[in-house]
Scaffold this motif. Structure first.
Motif, PDB file in Angstrom:
ATOM      1  N   SER A 170      14.994  18.809 -15.356  1.00 42.10           N
ATOM      2  CA  SER A 170      14.569  20.068 -14.733  1.00 42.10           C
ATOM      3  C   SER A 170      15.601  20.584 -13.758  1.00 42.10           C
ATOM      4  O   SER A 170      16.284  19.816 -13.100  1.00 42.10           O
ATOM      5  CB  SER A 170      13.263  19.853 -13.966  1.00 42.10           C
ATOM      6  N   THR A 171      15.699  21.894 -13.711  1.00 44.25           N
ATOM      7  CA  THR A 171      16.503  22.523 -12.666  1.00 44.25           C
ATOM      8  C   THR A 171      15.627  23.524 -11.951  1.00 44.25           C
ATOM      9  O   THR A 171      14.668  24.039 -12.529  1.00 44.25           O
ATOM     10  CB  THR A 171      17.718  23.294 -13.238  1.00 44.25           C
ATOM     11  N   PHE A 172      15.928  23.758 -10.711  1.00 38.78           N
ATOM     12  CA  PHE A 172      15.038  24.611  -9.928  1.00 38.78           C
ATOM     13  C   PHE A 172      15.789  25.739  -9.256  1.00 38.78           C
ATOM     14  O   PHE A 172      16.915  25.578  -8.812  1.00 38.78           O
ATOM     15  CB  PHE A 172      14.346  23.786  -8.844  1.00 38.78           C
ATOM     16  N   THR A 173      15.109  26.862  -9.196  1.00 40.62           N
ATOM     17  CA  THR A 173      15.606  27.955  -8.364  1.00 40.62           C
ATOM     18  C   THR A 173      14.535  28.256  -7.345  1.00 40.62           C
ATOM     19  O   THR A 173      13.349  28.036  -7.579  1.00 40.62           O
ATOM     20  CB  THR A 173      15.826  29.240  -9.196  1.00 40.62           C
ATOM     21  N   TRP A 174      14.944  28.775  -6.196  1.00 38.23           N
ATOM     22  CA  TRP A 174      13.955  29.116  -5.184  1.00 38.23           C
ATOM     23  C   TRP A 174      13.003  30.184  -5.703  1.00 38.23           C
ATOM     24  O   TRP A 174      11.796  30.132  -5.458  1.00 38.23           O
ATOM     25  CB  TRP A 174      14.637  29.594  -3.893  1.00 38.23           C
ATOM     26  N   ALA A 175      13.551  31.123  -6.468  1.00 39.17           N
ATOM     27  CA  ALA A 175      12.707  32.209  -6.980  1.00 39.17           C
ATOM     28  C   ALA A 175      11.576  31.640  -7.825  1.00 39.17           C
ATOM     29  O   ALA A 175      10.408  31.999  -7.658  1.00 39.17           O
ATOM     30  CB  ALA A 175      13.544  33.195  -7.778  1.00 39.17           C
ATOM     31  N   GLY A 176      11.968  30.735  -8.727  1.00 37.72           N
ATOM     32  CA  GLY A 176      10.966  30.144  -9.612  1.00 37.72           C
ATOM     33  C   GLY A 176       9.933  29.336  -8.842  1.00 37.72           C
ATOM     34  O   GLY A 176       8.727  29.474  -9.037  1.00 37.72           O
ATOM     35  N   LEU A 177      10.410  28.499  -7.935  1.00 39.91           N
ATOM     36  CA  LEU A 177       9.506  27.639  -7.163  1.00 39.91           C
ATOM     37  C   LEU A 177       8.530  28.474  -6.357  1.00 39.91           C
ATOM     38  O   LEU A 177       7.320  28.217  -6.356  1.00 39.91           O
ATOM     39  CB  LEU A 177      10.309  26.749  -6.218  1.00 39.91           C
ATOM     40  N   LEU A 178       9.057  29.496  -5.694  1.00 41.82           N
ATOM     41  CA  LEU A 178       8.194  30.278  -4.799  1.00 41.82           C
ATOM     42  C   LEU A 178       7.222  31.149  -5.570  1.00 41.82           C
ATOM     43  O   LEU A 178       6.103  31.397  -5.113  1.00 41.82           O
ATOM     44  CB  LEU A 178       9.046  31.117  -3.843  1.00 41.82           C
TER      45      LEU A 178
END
Lengths: 419, 467
Positions: free
Chosen positions: A254-262
């Motif tokens: 998995s990779t994460f972006t702040w946009a996705g997480l928030l």
């Protein structure tokens, strides 16, 4: 479930992790239980880690428990051991340079954590009236832990509402689902559940930068948290949501972006989802300009989770680049607080646990209305037939006390419903 | 019983000659504490009182053995467990109670009250924390029934805060003691008023369990070799010819019941349950404290090619009539509460899954739809990987009591054998009538609950508050 079966008090200025060769740090905690097995296990487990331990003399134990009886914990154990427990706490308090407050971890379903926990909290209010108190409460599984858990729960909640400043609630059912769905654990044990709980607590209380900038850490997270989230004493119920939460195996892919997480976290808040799987994306905040849907009766489904206040805690890489506009939307909040006051954010660049980027959301919202309503309903049905009441009157908790508790909690439910 | 840190006191009452209880319980207990007990601190109670760690040097049951005739107690004192019992903790007489409750209760009660109190106090002193008393007796005879229930009153007065758990053997219909209905009813009144929790047992059920095991052992099917130590009926290394000594095998079952009951208080686990929690969760109203018990598994297969009994099967078995220690039909009656005490490598998710699975087939009273109390103890019994004890507070005990009352009335109407009782000082006809109305009141309470069985579950109107 239990982190401690009885209850444990942790002062927030915990000692930092020491380097090699240093003295092993000692938790600023007092462990209390009315039977010895769990405390012994806890003490030895901590010591075995080699990295920290509990103080040798900071626990208080008896031989015989409270028999799942709130009245026994509150009216018998409480007064009987008041002085010993108070002394232990006093010793820990004296070690603090500056006492921010007390964090009390307890469960609701049994007799000790719930009854004695309520008693001690009340005691703390008398002894240290200027200090803050937050109680972390373990909300029991809907079914099958303790038969009288609903009685114990309503007595606990009503007493804590009067003597505590904030209640941070963890629901066993929700944590259990997280273990099953997100962590992919097949045979879930209490150890697994406790791990998730510890993660949630860590994600909130690990140090973050203070308002002055990235070179100063927040000195008083407990106080700041309460100031941000509990603007009115009628509304004390807080909950935590985390993202991401997954097993080691899944993390590798998995990779994460702040946009996705928030984005996910915001929808979790709105739809009252406890985890990032199975979120209902259909639920939307009410449109501005339309008559508010407040004054909902209890019978109507509470689809949209209105918040009083939210605290977002961001940890990890590029934390200052995260876009927070979604959480400042006034539609998320009740009308009597401006979003600028209702929403706060804490940040640190230090990553938490194994997640490169992670976010925790502590909310004061309607999230607990349904579970609370259910517990009150079940307790009421049982009370109507007077079942088990003799077990409580035996130790001085009368029917009047039950009725007072019911009245207080119905008020809390009604207040949250009409946000 | 012997517990490091000593939190229990057990008393054995031997109602001659129906049940000999002491042997198997203590024997199993020794087996339970010996292996791998490096964490236990054993206190040796001798005349000196010394403490020794590690291996058990000498073990003494914290028990008082009482019988009004000597045969059974003598047998124990000459048997393999003779060293376990302290000879000073015995109270015996010579002639017995003649199957007469009045003799046991009134005559021997007053005669031995002081001595009993003294020995109880002595045993209790050795306990760090006295949690409860176990009284093991039968209902149909004279001593166990009469003196046994007299003891309950003594315990209540002397140790009011200590719970009283009673294991009572109820007489079957074909009981050869003619006066057993009188004895039982008179004893029932005492149980109603002075016991915190009663676990009724009948010999027929125990016998059926033994027969069932016998069938499996002797069926000659491939792969049906049973691990000897795992038998719920035998404590010896081999499967004895039980037909010669059926009571030994039957007693072993009850011993296992008591072991499972106390396991969570003795060993650690992820969800502990003390004995006082049993009473708290399973007794919604003071009178309704009769619990139907069922034990599983009854044995473990030794053949490694046969897969171990699935965990879920164990839970299903606990709700089958074959595993109950009293004949009753809980599935078709109303549950007031149910406790599941699990031992071994079982996790909370297994427990919850099985409760969800079994719930739909069981009827719970409207105000206790989720009336489950659970406990997890990590240490399984000898010879098993896991085990389960189910305790049900269920209206299915009513037929047992109704039958008891009917047998009583049949005798009482004719005043048969009544003079044996009335000639004892302190006994009057009112004792009988009061006992009968006490039982009738109990039956009425169960009836009232049963009446709610098919009613729809409605939520009651709640308190309304101003917003």
């Amino acid at each position: 479930m239990r982190i401690m079966r009885g209850l444990s008090l942790r002062h927030l200025n915990k000692t930092e992790t020491a380097g090699p060769g240093a003295v092993i740090p000692i938790a600023r905690a007092v462990l209390v239980d009315m039977e010895p097995k769990v405390i012994n296990q806890t003490l030895s487990k901590a010591a075995q880690s080699g990295r920290w331990k509990y103080g040798q003399h900071s626990s208080f134990c008896q031989k015989q428990g409270s028999g799942n009886n709130w009245a026994y914990g509150y009216s018998v154990h409480g007064p009987r051991h008041e002085e010993s427990i108070r002394n232990l706490i006093q010793k820990e308090v004296e070690k603090c340079d500056s006492l921010s407050g007390f964090f009390i971890i307890m469960s609701m379903a049994g007799g000790t954590g719930s009854g004695l926990g309520a008693f001690v909290t009340q005691n703390l209010q008398d002894q240290y009236s200027n200090s803050l108190k937050m109680n972390q409460i373990i909300w029991p599984y809907g079914t099958g832990e303790v038969i009288v858990q609903n009685y114990n729960s309503i007595l606990t909640l009503s007493h804590l509402y009067r003597s505590s400043d904030a209640l941070l609630v963890h629901e066993n059912d929700a944590v259990h689902k997280i273990c099953a769905k997100l962590m992919n654990i097949k045979q879930i044990s209490f150890s697994d559940i406790n791990q998730v709980l510890a993660h949630q607590l860590g994600s909130v209380f690990q140090p973050t930068y203070s308002a002055e900038g990235s070179f100063h850490y927040r000195r008083n997270p407990l106080g700041d948290l309460m100031e941000n989230l509990v603007p009115h004493p009628e509304f004390k119920m807080l909950g935590v949501r985390n993202i991401p939460q997954m097993s080691e195996n899944s993390l590798a892919y998995s990779t994460f972006t702040w946009a996705g997480l928030l984005k996910h976290l915001r929808q979790m808040l709105i739809s009252n989802a406890k985890m990032e799987e199975g979120i209902d994306w259909q639920i939307r905040p009410p449109l501005p300009g339309l008559p508010s849907l407040s004054k909902m009766s209890l019978n109507k489904e509470l689809h949209f989770n209105t918040s009083i206040a939210n605290l977002l805690i961001l940890r990890g890489k590029d934390v200052h680049s995260a876009d927070l506009e979604g959480f400042k939307d006034p539609a998320l909040y009740t009308s009597w607080l401006e979003p600028v006051n209702a929403f706060n954010v804490w940040r640190t660049q230090r990553a938490f646990s194994k997640y490169e980027k992670s976010a925790a959301l502590v909310s004061n919202s309607q999230f607990l209305v349904k579970p609370l309503d259910m517990i009150v309903g079940k307790a009421w049905n049982m009370f109507a037939s007077k079942a088990y009441v003799h077990q409580y009157t035996k130790f001085g908790i009368e029917e009047e006390d039950f009725l007072d508790s019911f009245a207080l909690l119905e008020q809390v439910v009604a207040s949250y419903c009409t946000l | 019983m012997w517990i490091p840190g000593a939190s229990l006191l057990t008393k054995f009452l031997l109602p001659s000659p129906l049940l000999v209880m002491a042997n198997p319980f203590t024997e199993y207990y020794i087996v339970e504490t010996q292996p791998g007990s490096n964490s236990l601190l054993i206190r040796v109670v001798g005349d000196g009182g010394s403490i020794s760690k590690g291996k058990i040097c000498s073990l003494k049951a914290r028990a008082v053995l009482i019988d009004m005739e000597e045969g059974v107690v003598n047998e124990i004192l000459q048997g393999p467990l003779r060293d376990v019992f302290d000879s000073k903790q015995l109270i015996t007489d010579i002639s017995g109670s003649g199957n007469n409750w009045a003799v046991g209760h009134k005559v021997f009660g007053s005669r031995y009250q002081e001595e009993i109190l003294e020995k109880l106090r002595k045993s209790a002193e050795h306990c760090d924390c006295l949690q409860c008393f176990f009284v093991i007796h039968s209902m149909g005879g004279g001593t166990g029934s009469g003196l046994g229930t007299y003891l309950l009153k003594v315990l209540e007065d002397e140790f009011p805060e200590v719970y009283r758990f009673v294991t009572s053997v109820y007489p079957s219909g074909e009981d050869d003691v003619i006066t057993s209905p009188y004895n039982s009813i008179l004893a029932m009144k005492e149980l109603n008023e002075h016991a915190d929790c009663v676990l009724p047992i009948d010999n027929q059920s125990l016998f059926d369990i033994i027969s069932k095991i016998d069938l499996v052992v002797n069926s000659g099917k491939l792969g049906t070799t049973i691990k000897p130590k795992s038998l719920v009926t035998s404590s010896a290394g081999t499967f004895k010819k039980w037909q010669e000594k059926p009571f030994d095998a039957m007693n072993n079952i009850v011993a296992n019941l008591l072991l499972s009951l106390t396991s969570s208080a003795r060993f650690e686990g992820s969800l502990n349950m003390d004995l006082n929690e049993i009473s708290m969760n399973l007794v919604p109203f003071p009178q309704l404290h009769y619990l139907v018990s069922s034990l599983t598994p009854l044995y473990t297969l030794a053949d490694v090619n046969v897969p171990p009994r699935r965990l879920d099967q164990m839970f299903s078995d606990a709700f089958s009539k074959d595993h109950q220690l009293i004949r009753a039909d809980p599935k078709h009656s109303l549950y007031l509460a149910c406790a599941l005490m699990v031992r071994g490598n079982v996790q909370i998710s297994d427990l919850r899954r099985n409760i969800e699975r079994l719930k739909p087939s069981l009827q719970f009273v409207s105000w206790n739809q989720e009336g489950w109390k659970t406990s997890l103890c990590s240490v399984p019994p000898v010879g098993h990987s896991h085990s389960l004890l189910a305790l049900a507070n269920n209206t299915c005990v009513k037929p047992t009591f109704v039958e008891l009352r009917e047998r009583f009335l049949r005798l009482y109407k004719k005043k048969a054998h009544l003079h044996h009782y009335l000639q004892i000082e302190g006994m009057e006809e009112s004792c009988f009538t009061e006992a009968e109305s006490s039982l009738s009141a109990l039956i009425r309470e169960y009836n009232q609950l049963d009446a709610t069985k098919s009613m729809p579950v409605e939520d009651l109107p709640r308190l309304s508050v101003a917003v």
